[in-house]
Design a protein around this motif. Structure first.
Motif, PDB file in Angstrom:
ATOM      1  N   ASN A   1       0.815  -1.218   0.000  1.00  0.00           N
ATOM      2  CA  ASN A   1       0.000   0.000   0.000  1.00  0.00           C
ATOM      3  C   ASN A   1       0.847   1.266   0.000  1.00  0.00           C
ATOM      4  O   ASN A   1       0.313   2.365   0.130  1.00  0.00           O
ATOM      5  N   ARG A   2       2.151   1.116  -0.141  1.00  0.00           N
ATOM      6  CA  ARG A   2       3.060   2.257  -0.118  1.00  0.00           C
ATOM      7  C   ARG A   2       2.809   3.133  -1.347  1.00  0.00           C
ATOM      8  O   ARG A   2       2.793   2.676  -2.471  1.00  0.00           O
ATOM      9  N   SER A   3       2.613   4.420  -1.132  1.00  0.00           N
ATOM     10  CA  SER A   3       2.345   5.333  -2.231  1.00  0.00           C
ATOM     11  C   SER A   3       3.631   6.055  -2.642  1.00  0.00           C
ATOM     12  O   SER A   3       4.612   6.093  -1.905  1.00  0.00           O
ATOM     13  N   VAL A   4       3.600   6.623  -3.824  1.00  0.00           N
ATOM     14  CA  VAL A   4       4.739   7.395  -4.308  1.00  0.00           C
ATOM     15  C   VAL A   4       4.968   8.568  -3.356  1.00  0.00           C
ATOM     16  O   VAL A   4       4.040   9.246  -2.941  1.00  0.00           O
ATOM     17  N   GLY A   5       6.211   8.782  -2.982  1.00  0.00           N
ATOM     18  CA  GLY A   5       6.531   9.857  -2.056  1.00  0.00           C
ATOM     19  C   GLY A   5       6.458   9.461  -0.599  1.00  0.00           C
ATOM     20  O   GLY A   5       6.797  10.249   0.275  1.00  0.00           O
ATOM     21  N   ASP A   6       6.013   8.236  -0.333  1.00  0.00           N
ATOM     22  CA  ASP A   6       5.955   7.757   1.045  1.00  0.00           C
ATOM     23  C   ASP A   6       7.369   7.454   1.510  1.00  0.00           C
ATOM     24  O   ASP A   6       8.054   6.620   0.940  1.00  0.00           O
ATOM     25  N   ASN A   7       7.823   8.136   2.544  1.00  0.00           N
ATOM     26  CA  ASN A   7       9.184   7.951   3.028  1.00  0.00           C
ATOM     27  C   ASN A   7       9.270   7.061   4.263  1.00  0.00           C
ATOM     28  O   ASN A   7      10.291   7.047   4.933  1.00  0.00           O
ATOM     29  N   SER A   8       8.198   6.328   4.549  1.00  0.00           N
ATOM     30  CA  SER A   8       8.255   5.449   5.718  1.00  0.00           C
ATOM     31  C   SER A   8       9.299   4.359   5.469  1.00  0.00           C
ATOM     32  O   SER A   8       9.524   3.946   4.334  1.00  0.00           O
ATOM     33  N   PRO A   9       9.958   3.901   6.520  1.00  0.00           N
ATOM     34  CA  PRO A   9      11.045   2.937   6.338  1.00  0.00           C
ATOM     35  C   PRO A   9      10.542   1.589   5.833  1.00  0.00           C
ATOM     36  O   PRO A   9       9.444   1.164   6.168  1.00  0.00           O
ATOM     37  N   LEU A  10      11.352   0.966   4.993  1.00  0.00           N
ATOM     38  CA  LEU A  10      11.052  -0.382   4.516  1.00  0.00           C
ATOM     39  C   LEU A  10      11.902  -1.407   5.252  1.00  0.00           C
ATOM     40  O   LEU A  10      11.882  -2.574   4.922  1.00  0.00           O
ATOM     41  N   PHE A  11      12.676  -0.953   6.215  1.00  0.00           N
ATOM     42  CA  PHE A  11      13.541  -1.839   6.962  1.00  0.00           C
ATOM     43  C   PHE A  11      13.286  -1.673   8.455  1.00  0.00           C
ATOM     44  O   PHE A  11      12.957  -0.588   8.916  1.00  0.00           O
ATOM     45  N   THR A  12      13.443  -2.756   9.161  1.00  0.00           N
ATOM     46  CA  THR A  12      13.528  -2.700  10.613  1.00  0.00           C
ATOM     47  C   THR A  12      14.840  -3.369  10.982  1.00  0.00           C
ATOM     48  O   THR A  12      15.431  -4.098  10.176  1.00  0.00           O
ATOM     49  N   TYR A  13      15.273  -3.113  12.179  1.00  0.00           N
ATOM     50  CA  TYR A  13      16.556  -3.639  12.627  1.00  0.00           C
ATOM     51  C   TYR A  13      16.359  -4.320  13.980  1.00  0.00           C
ATOM     52  O   TYR A  13      15.960  -3.679  14.950  1.00  0.00           O
ATOM     53  N   ASP A  14      16.604  -5.631  13.999  1.00  0.00           N
ATOM     54  CA  ASP A  14      16.541  -6.393  15.240  1.00  0.00           C
ATOM     55  C   ASP A  14      17.902  -6.298  15.913  1.00  0.00           C
ATOM     56  O   ASP A  14      18.925  -6.631  15.310  1.00  0.00           O
ATOM     57  N   ILE A  15      17.912  -5.837  17.150  1.00  0.00           N
ATOM     58  CA  ILE A  15      19.159  -5.713  17.898  1.00  0.00           C
ATOM     59  C   ILE A  15      19.303  -6.935  18.800  1.00  0.00           C
ATOM     60  O   ILE A  15      18.410  -7.243  19.587  1.00  0.00           O
TER      61      ILE A  15
END
Length: 157
Positions: A48-62
């Motif tokens: 559902n990501r729209s053009v211009g959406d800058n939300s992260p596509l990565f998460t980081y497990d510590i």
């Protein structure tokens, strides 16, 4: 009725996490040693990501492991914060945590005197006022999303 139950479960979970975060600020402390500190990048797809959406596509497990002793008994902890997953959505935050808690470093470990196996490395006492405000706003945001989702589900489906 299910929607109210779902919202109730989420609200109770969020309140539990908040209570644990505040309680951990008053836990006993002991010295520990870092056994491991690393992170893993996870990609997730958002159809559902729209053009211009800058939300992260990565998460980081510590991944953290630290050893500490209470009354002569050895424990190994893994939590950064009490009652919260060791997951962030910005790589520089993961890198900072791994650098701060590098293998072999001596660290202050906060532990629950009633249950010494319950421990963490950071508490709200370590977070400034801005961080506390951001935490509360984030929790309210999550509860708003859940409540809005339930409202939309009931109204439009």
């Amino acid at each position: 009725m299910i929607d109210l139950a779902l919202f109730g479960v989420v609200a109770v979970g969020v309140l539990f996490a908040l209570v644990m975060l505040f309680k951990s600020s008053n836990w006993e402390t002991t010295e520990g040693v870092m056994l491991e500190a690393s992170y893993k990048q996870n990609y997730y797809s958002n159809p559902n990501r729209s053009v211009g959406d800058n939300s992260p596509l990565f998460t980081y497990d510590i991944n953290l492991s630290y050893e500490y002793h209470v009354d002569g008994q050895r424990f190994v902890g893994h939590k950064l914060y009490a009652a919260m997953p060791n997951k962030v959505d910005q790589s520089f935050v993961a890198e900072d945590v791994v650098e701060k808690y590098a293998k072999g470093k001596r660290v202050k470990v906060y532990f629950d005197a009633k249950n010494p196996g319950n421990a963490c490395l950071e508490t709200l006492a370590n977070v400034g006022l801005g961080g506390k405000i951001a935490l509360v706003l984030s929790i309210l945001f999550v509860m708003g999303i859940v409540g809005g989702g339930i409202y939309a589900f009931n109204k439009y489906l």
